[in-house]
Design a protein around this motif. Structure first.
Motif, PDB file in Angstrom:
ATOM      1  N   LYS A  22      12.678 -22.219  24.097  1.00 20.04           N
ATOM      2  CA  LYS A  22      12.901 -22.327  22.654  1.00 20.04           C
ATOM      3  C   LYS A  22      13.104 -23.762  22.174  1.00 20.04           C
ATOM      4  O   LYS A  22      13.483 -23.973  21.016  1.00 20.04           O
ATOM      5  N   ILE A  23      12.847 -24.739  23.041  1.00 17.73           N
ATOM      6  CA  ILE A  23      12.989 -26.145  22.677  1.00 17.73           C
ATOM      7  C   ILE A  23      11.616 -26.804  22.704  1.00 17.73           C
ATOM      8  O   ILE A  23      10.948 -26.817  23.743  1.00 17.73           O
ATOM      9  N   ALA A  24      11.181 -27.329  21.576  1.00 14.67           N
ATOM     10  CA  ALA A  24       9.917 -28.064  21.506  1.00 14.67           C
ATOM     11  C   ALA A  24      10.211 -29.547  21.654  1.00 14.67           C
ATOM     12  O   ALA A  24      11.167 -30.065  21.068  1.00 14.67           O
ATOM     13  N   HIS A  53       6.228 -25.186  12.254  1.00 14.22           N
ATOM     14  CA  HIS A  53       6.954 -24.731  11.065  1.00 14.22           C
ATOM     15  C   HIS A  53       7.290 -23.243  11.137  1.00 14.22           C
ATOM     16  O   HIS A  53       8.446 -22.845  10.898  1.00 14.22           O
ATOM     17  N   ASP A  54       6.334 -22.421  11.453  1.00 12.46           N
ATOM     18  CA  ASP A  54       6.560 -20.972  11.487  1.00 12.46           C
ATOM     19  C   ASP A  54       6.566 -20.403  12.907  1.00 12.46           C
ATOM     20  O   ASP A  54       6.580 -19.176  13.078  1.00 12.46           O
ATOM     21  N   SER A  55       6.550 -21.291  13.899  1.00 16.67           N
ATOM     22  CA  SER A  55       6.510 -20.821  15.281  1.00 16.67           C
ATOM     23  C   SER A  55       7.824 -20.148  15.681  1.00 16.67           C
ATOM     24  O   SER A  55       8.913 -20.661  15.406  1.00 16.67           O
ATOM     25  N   LYS A  56       7.713 -19.023  16.352  1.00 13.14           N
ATOM     26  CA  LYS A  56       8.894 -18.335  16.870  1.00 13.14           C
ATOM     27  C   LYS A  56       9.206 -18.775  18.298  1.00 13.14           C
ATOM     28  O   LYS A  56      10.209 -18.342  18.871  1.00 13.14           O
ATOM     29  N   ASP A  57       8.332 -19.621  18.847  1.00  7.89           N
ATOM     30  CA  ASP A  57       8.527 -20.084  20.216  1.00  7.89           C
ATOM     31  C   ASP A  57       9.545 -21.213  20.310  1.00  7.89           C
ATOM     32  O   ASP A  57      10.071 -21.484  21.388  1.00  7.89           O
ATOM     33  N   SER A 101       8.129 -33.918   6.147  1.00  2.16           N
ATOM     34  CA  SER A 101       7.878 -32.698   6.926  1.00  2.16           C
ATOM     35  C   SER A 101       8.949 -32.499   7.988  1.00  2.16           C
ATOM     36  O   SER A 101       9.288 -31.359   8.329  1.00  2.16           O
ATOM     37  N   ILE A 102       9.485 -33.604   8.513  1.00  4.30           N
ATOM     38  CA  ILE A 102      10.585 -33.500   9.482  1.00  4.30           C
ATOM     39  C   ILE A 102      11.823 -32.945   8.795  1.00  4.30           C
ATOM     40  O   ILE A 102      12.482 -32.033   9.303  1.00  4.30           O
ATOM     41  N   VAL A 103      12.131 -33.490   7.624  1.00  2.00           N
ATOM     42  CA  VAL A 103      13.296 -33.024   6.875  1.00  2.00           C
ATOM     43  C   VAL A 103      13.127 -31.568   6.454  1.00  2.00           C
ATOM     44  O   VAL A 103      14.079 -30.776   6.504  1.00  2.00           O
ATOM     45  N   ASN A 104      11.914 -31.196   6.052  1.00  2.00           N
ATOM     46  CA  ASN A 104      11.660 -29.850   5.545  1.00  2.00           C
ATOM     47  C   ASN A 104      11.363 -28.833   6.641  1.00  2.00           C
ATOM     48  O   ASN A 104      11.236 -27.638   6.347  1.00  2.00           O
ATOM     49  N   LEU A 105      11.213 -29.284   7.873  1.00  2.86           N
ATOM     50  CA  LEU A 105      10.964 -28.349   8.969  1.00  2.86           C
ATOM     51  C   LEU A 105      12.157 -27.397   9.091  1.00  2.86           C
ATOM     52  O   LEU A 105      13.307 -27.851   9.128  1.00  2.86           O
ATOM     53  N   PRO A 106      11.934 -26.089   9.168  1.00  2.00           N
ATOM     54  CA  PRO A 106      13.056 -25.141   9.216  1.00  2.00           C
ATOM     55  C   PRO A 106      13.698 -25.032  10.599  1.00  2.00           C
ATOM     56  O   PRO A 106      14.254 -24.001  10.946  1.00  2.00           O
ATOM     57  N   LYS A 107      13.609 -26.094  11.379  1.00  3.42           N
ATOM     58  CA  LYS A 107      14.265 -26.170  12.677  1.00  3.42           C
ATOM     59  C   LYS A 107      14.872 -27.566  12.796  1.00  3.42           C
ATOM     60  O   LYS A 107      14.264 -28.544  12.347  1.00  3.42           O
ATOM     61  N   LYS A 210      21.639 -20.362  18.918  1.00  2.00           N
ATOM     62  CA  LYS A 210      22.132 -19.810  17.646  1.00  2.00           C
ATOM     63  C   LYS A 210      21.055 -18.946  16.990  1.00  2.00           C
ATOM     64  O   LYS A 210      19.889 -18.960  17.374  1.00  2.00           O
ATOM     65  N   SER A 211      21.446 -18.228  15.974  1.00  2.00           N
ATOM     66  CA  SER A 211      20.486 -17.444  15.185  1.00  2.00           C
ATOM     67  C   SER A 211      19.515 -18.390  14.494  1.00  2.00           C
ATOM     68  O   SER A 211      19.932 -19.249  13.710  1.00  2.00           O
ATOM     69  N   PRO A 212      18.216 -18.273  14.763  1.00  2.37           N
ATOM     70  CA  PRO A 212      17.250 -19.168  14.113  1.00  2.37           C
ATOM     71  C   PRO A 212      17.236 -19.007  12.600  1.00  2.37           C
ATOM     72  O   PRO A 212      17.008 -19.971  11.874  1.00  2.37           O
ATOM     73  N   LEU A 213      17.501 -17.801  12.123  1.00  2.96           N
ATOM     74  CA  LEU A 213      17.558 -17.560  10.685  1.00  2.96           C
ATOM     75  C   LEU A 213      18.729 -18.315  10.058  1.00  2.96           C
ATOM     76  O   LEU A 213      18.593 -18.954   9.006  1.00  2.96           O
ATOM     77  N   THR A 214      19.878 -18.255  10.717  1.00  2.49           N
ATOM     78  CA  THR A 214      21.063 -18.932  10.191  1.00  2.49           C
ATOM     79  C   THR A 214      20.883 -20.445  10.207  1.00  2.49           C
ATOM     80  O   THR A 214      21.238 -21.134   9.242  1.00  2.49           O
ATOM     81  N   VAL A 215      20.320 -20.970  11.277  1.00  8.06           N
ATOM     82  CA  VAL A 215      20.091 -22.413  11.372  1.00  8.06           C
ATOM     83  C   VAL A 215      19.098 -22.860  10.307  1.00  8.06           C
ATOM     84  O   VAL A 215      19.291 -23.895   9.647  1.00  8.06           O
ATOM     85  N   ARG A 216      18.032 -22.095  10.129  1.00 11.29           N
ATOM     86  CA  ARG A 216      17.027 -22.417   9.108  1.00 11.29           C
ATOM     87  C   ARG A 216      17.657 -22.418   7.715  1.00 11.29           C
ATOM     88  O   ARG A 216      17.421 -23.327   6.912  1.00 11.29           O
ATOM     89  N   THR A 217      18.465 -21.416   7.442  1.00  9.96           N
ATOM     90  CA  THR A 217      19.141 -21.321   6.147  1.00  9.96           C
ATOM     91  C   THR A 217      20.068 -22.505   5.932  1.00  9.96           C
ATOM     92  O   THR A 217      20.086 -23.118   4.853  1.00  9.96           O
ATOM     93  N   GLY A 218      20.830 -22.829   6.956  1.00 11.35           N
ATOM     94  CA  GLY A 218      21.805 -23.910   6.842  1.00 11.35           C
ATOM     95  C   GLY A 218      21.173 -25.275   6.673  1.00 11.35           C
ATOM     96  O   GLY A 218      21.651 -26.096   5.873  1.00 11.35           O
TER      97      GLY A 218
END
Length: 268
Positions: A22-24, A53-57, A101-107, A210-218
């Protein structure tokens, strides 16, 4: 998972992407060119960011480099060959879009710096959410010495450090060592070179758990509220927390805490 993004102007392995647990990891891999941000290199980084951006990996991203220079900024040989203002503007817009794009990346993106970062290289570090550097690393925005003020690097730099510290780097054009960079907030920590890999990997692993959804939201909420007036920021983040509370991951996390077990994230 491992893949290589080809760079036409330099080396076919100038930018390398690997994903594991899970680490790119995005690796700048052209030390002969001081890992300069040519248009080709920026296009490769942008392509990778778009893929992630949308990768679940991948839940977290590490940005690192091979060689004694993390990133020297723009490729000056390429810049001096541009004789049209429109083409020059396109180059700086390409760079600005990549940084955003780095700032806006959801990870979260972690800069792992082991060497020098100058001009747009310092901008690259400042654009990441977190940054760790070896104690021998150095940072500079030296454009003023060449008659070309580091105006676009200034945007990211001034959003990381205080105005006076930013102006000191921009007007002085001199190197700040890793200890100073940590003191003024450009990086999180300066660590011994032999501890850098472990430090970054441990933190990335912690985020990836952590929860990827929570991290993305935060992450999105953090940057959105920064420029808001205080009352607007509280109103906005109250809505974010209320919505976050309705997610399955938040309910799972709270239940797991109360039941004294590890949570099982669903990303929902």
């Amino acid at each position: 998972m491992s893949e290589r993004i080809k760079e036409e102007m330099l080396d076919e392995d100038a930018v390398v992407l690997t994903i594991s647990n899970k680490i790119a990891t995005i690796q700048l891999n052209n030390p002969a060119a001081r890992n300069a941000l040519s248009t080709g290199v920026m296009a490769s980084i942008q392509e990778i960011l778009d893929r992630l951006h949308d990768s679940k990996d991948a839940h977290v991203v590490i940005l690192e480099a091979v060689g004694p220079v993390f990133c020297s900024g723009h490729n000056l040989k390429e810049i001096v060959g541009i004789d049209r203002e429109a083409a020059m503007l396109a180059l700086f817009e390409q760079c600005s879009n990549m940084m955003q794009s780095i700032v806006n990346l959801p990870k979260p993106v972690i800069a792992k710096v082991n060497g020098m970062a100058t001009a747009a290289g310092t901008q690259l570090v400042a654009s990441c959410d977190l940054a760790f550097a070896s104690s021998t690393s150095k940072f500079a925005t030296p454009g003023v010495n060449l008659g070309l003020f580091c105006s676009t690097p200034m945007v990211a730099l001034s959003r990381n450090v205080s105005p006076k510290h930013a102006m000191e780097m921009l007007l002085g054009g001199e190197f700040a060592d890793a200890e100073q960079a940590a003191r003024i907030g450009l990086i999180n920590h300066a660590v011994a070179e032999e501890d850098l890999d472990r430090t970054v990997q441990d933190f990335a692993t912690r985020i990836a758990s952590k929860s990827p959804l929570t991290v993305r939201t935060g992450k999105a909420a953090f940057y959105n509220q920064l420029t808001m007036p205080l009352d607007d920021a509280y109103a906005y983040t109250s809505r974010v927390m209320s919505e976050n509370m309705q997610t399955l991951d938040a309910q799972e996390g709270i239940n797991a805490f109360l039941e004294k077990r590890d949570p099982k994230w669903r990303g929902e």
